[in-house]
Design a protein around this motif. Sequence first.
Motif, PDB file in Angstrom:
ATOM      1  N   ASP A  21       1.277  -1.247  -0.303  1.00 50.05           N
ATOM      2  CA  ASP A  21      -0.030  -0.040  -0.219  1.00 50.05           C
ATOM      3  C   ASP A  21       1.133   1.173  -0.155  1.00 50.05           C
ATOM      4  O   ASP A  21       1.864   1.076   0.760  1.00 50.05           O
ATOM      5  N   ASP A  22       0.230   2.393  -0.920  1.00 50.87           N
ATOM      6  CA  ASP A  22       1.543   3.653  -0.736  1.00 50.87           C
ATOM      7  C   ASP A  22       0.885   4.198   0.103  1.00 50.87           C
ATOM      8  O   ASP A  22       2.119   5.545   0.541  1.00 50.87           O
ATOM      9  N   ASN A  23       0.472   3.399   1.430  1.00 51.93           N
ATOM     10  CA  ASN A  23       0.062   4.584   2.641  1.00 51.93           C
ATOM     11  C   ASN A  23       1.168   4.597   3.235  1.00 51.93           C
ATOM     12  O   ASN A  23       1.121   5.283   4.131  1.00 51.93           O
ATOM     13  N   TYR A  24       2.357   3.573   3.161  1.00 55.28           N
ATOM     14  CA  TYR A  24       2.849   3.118   3.823  1.00 55.28           C
ATOM     15  C   TYR A  24       4.069   3.921   3.433  1.00 55.28           C
ATOM     16  O   TYR A  24       4.532   3.952   2.584  1.00 55.28           O
ATOM     17  N   VAL A  25       5.432   3.998   4.999  1.00 58.48           N
ATOM     18  CA  VAL A  25       6.539   5.029   4.386  1.00 58.48           C
ATOM     19  C   VAL A  25       7.682   4.342   5.227  1.00 58.48           C
ATOM     20  O   VAL A  25       6.927   3.571   6.952  1.00 58.48           O
ATOM     21  N   ASP A  26       8.601   4.771   4.834  1.00 53.54           N
ATOM     22  CA  ASP A  26       9.868   3.886   6.086  1.00 53.54           C
ATOM     23  C   ASP A  26      10.230   5.254   7.107  1.00 53.54           C
ATOM     24  O   ASP A  26      10.087   6.401   6.743  1.00 53.54           O
ATOM     25  N   CYS A  27       9.690   4.570   8.547  1.00 50.98           N
ATOM     26  CA  CYS A  27      10.046   5.578   9.683  1.00 50.98           C
ATOM     27  C   CYS A  27      11.268   5.778  10.214  1.00 50.98           C
ATOM     28  O   CYS A  27      11.081   5.791  11.503  1.00 50.98           O
TER      29      CYS A  27
ATOM     30  N   GLY B 232      -1.483  11.801   7.281  1.00 57.60           N
ATOM     31  CA  GLY B 232      -2.297  10.762   5.904  1.00 57.60           C
ATOM     32  C   GLY B 232      -1.645   9.444   5.461  1.00 57.60           C
ATOM     33  O   GLY B 232      -1.838   9.053   4.402  1.00 57.60           O
ATOM     34  N   LYS B 233       0.129   9.274   6.092  1.00 61.76           N
ATOM     35  CA  LYS B 233       0.995   7.926   5.910  1.00 61.76           C
ATOM     36  C   LYS B 233       0.804   7.292   7.167  1.00 61.76           C
ATOM     37  O   LYS B 233       0.445   7.611   8.548  1.00 61.76           O
ATOM     38  N   LEU B 234       1.149   6.108   7.344  1.00 57.85           N
ATOM     39  CA  LEU B 234       1.607   5.419   7.933  1.00 57.85           C
ATOM     40  C   LEU B 234       2.812   4.416   8.183  1.00 57.85           C
ATOM     41  O   LEU B 234       3.878   4.570   7.073  1.00 57.85           O
ATOM     42  N   CYS B 235       3.796   4.036   8.844  1.00 63.05           N
ATOM     43  CA  CYS B 235       5.153   3.409   9.362  1.00 63.05           C
ATOM     44  C   CYS B 235       4.492   2.001   8.595  1.00 63.05           C
ATOM     45  O   CYS B 235       3.764   1.137   9.283  1.00 63.05           O
ATOM     46  N   LYS B 236       6.375   1.577   8.171  1.00 63.16           N
ATOM     47  CA  LYS B 236       5.761   0.621   7.472  1.00 63.16           C
ATOM     48  C   LYS B 236       7.242  -0.393   8.405  1.00 63.16           C
ATOM     49  O   LYS B 236       7.915   0.452   8.691  1.00 63.16           O
ATOM     50  N   PHE B 237       7.714  -1.392   8.969  1.00 63.90           N
ATOM     51  CA  PHE B 237       7.978  -1.766   9.999  1.00 63.90           C
ATOM     52  C   PHE B 237       9.065  -3.419   9.332  1.00 63.90           C
ATOM     53  O   PHE B 237       8.344  -4.034   8.597  1.00 63.90           O
ATOM     54  N   ASP B 238      10.143  -2.912   8.946  1.00 65.16           N
ATOM     55  CA  ASP B 238      10.932  -3.594   8.281  1.00 65.16           C
ATOM     56  C   ASP B 238      11.099  -5.057   9.259  1.00 65.16           C
ATOM     57  O   ASP B 238      12.135  -4.796  10.117  1.00 65.16           O
TER      58      ASP B 238
END
Length: 307
Positions: free
Chosen positions: A135-141, A149-155
């Motif tokens: 999903d494009d709503n997730y970003v690297d935090c 408007g975005k959510l963190c992606k957990f690696d």
Amino acid sequence: MASKAGEGDKESQGFFDGLRQQLADFKVFLWDPTRRTVLGRNAKSWGEVGLFYLIFYSCLACFFAITLIVFYQTLSWEQPTYWAGKNYMNIPSVGFRPNIRTEGNIAFNPTQANSYDKYIKQLDSYLAPYNNVTDDNYVDCTSSPAPLGKLCKFDTSQLGPCATSPYGYDQGKPCILLKFNRAFGWEPVAYKTVPDNLAAMNFTNGAGTVLCKGKYAPDRNALNQDDISYFPREFSPNYFPFRGHIGGIDATAKYLSPLIAAQFNNVTTNRNIRVLCEAFSGNIKSSDRTEDIGRLQIDLRVSAGAN
């Protein structure tokens, strides 16, 4: 004898006559062709009763709808109405996987795959959304919090050897995944003085973490003086706070909690070990940690041989 028989026949005949009369009266009650009434009411009477109840229940429905509309006007879809201040919603509880509550513990034999298969399947299922983020709503935090408007992606690579199946269970070094359960608006704060047990693990002040230990001295001995590795060592503050809705995104359904994997490296076999895991942050006091908030107990048993 004949006289008694005749009296019995008269009584029986009287009973049936009475029954027939009652049925006839009930039939007239259902529909009286003379008065043209149904259940004792004519068409006008039924119309008046129907109109009364139509108006009554219509007013009742309107009143309920108005109260519901007023109630919804007091709610926010972005946050709970009452959450600020020191209450249970502002102290994160600790969750873990695999969590087989029907058994209440983690018990397995490393040489018998079927004894730990249920734990592997649960960990696989739990990590699947983390490993399939498209999903494009997730970003690297990693370096900064998610923008509005975005959510963190957990690696999951941060989980080290606990990132992939069979998560150490085949070696008798089981992994568990620890997380802070969603507490709206909560975020870790720095300690004024970092506790010694956190300073010893190069804790980044301002982050949150969960540490596990044997609950009592015999349990700590059975864990080889709490020989536990953590991947990563702490929760990055960039993943907090949790919000129910962010810029139109239903974060409740899509939020991926940051994780810490705890791996037990040297477990004494054939022993029931009580493991206590506790949350740490500058805004979590020792008095806040109870059996339900900020603390959890795991019963661990690694069997060997035929046990």
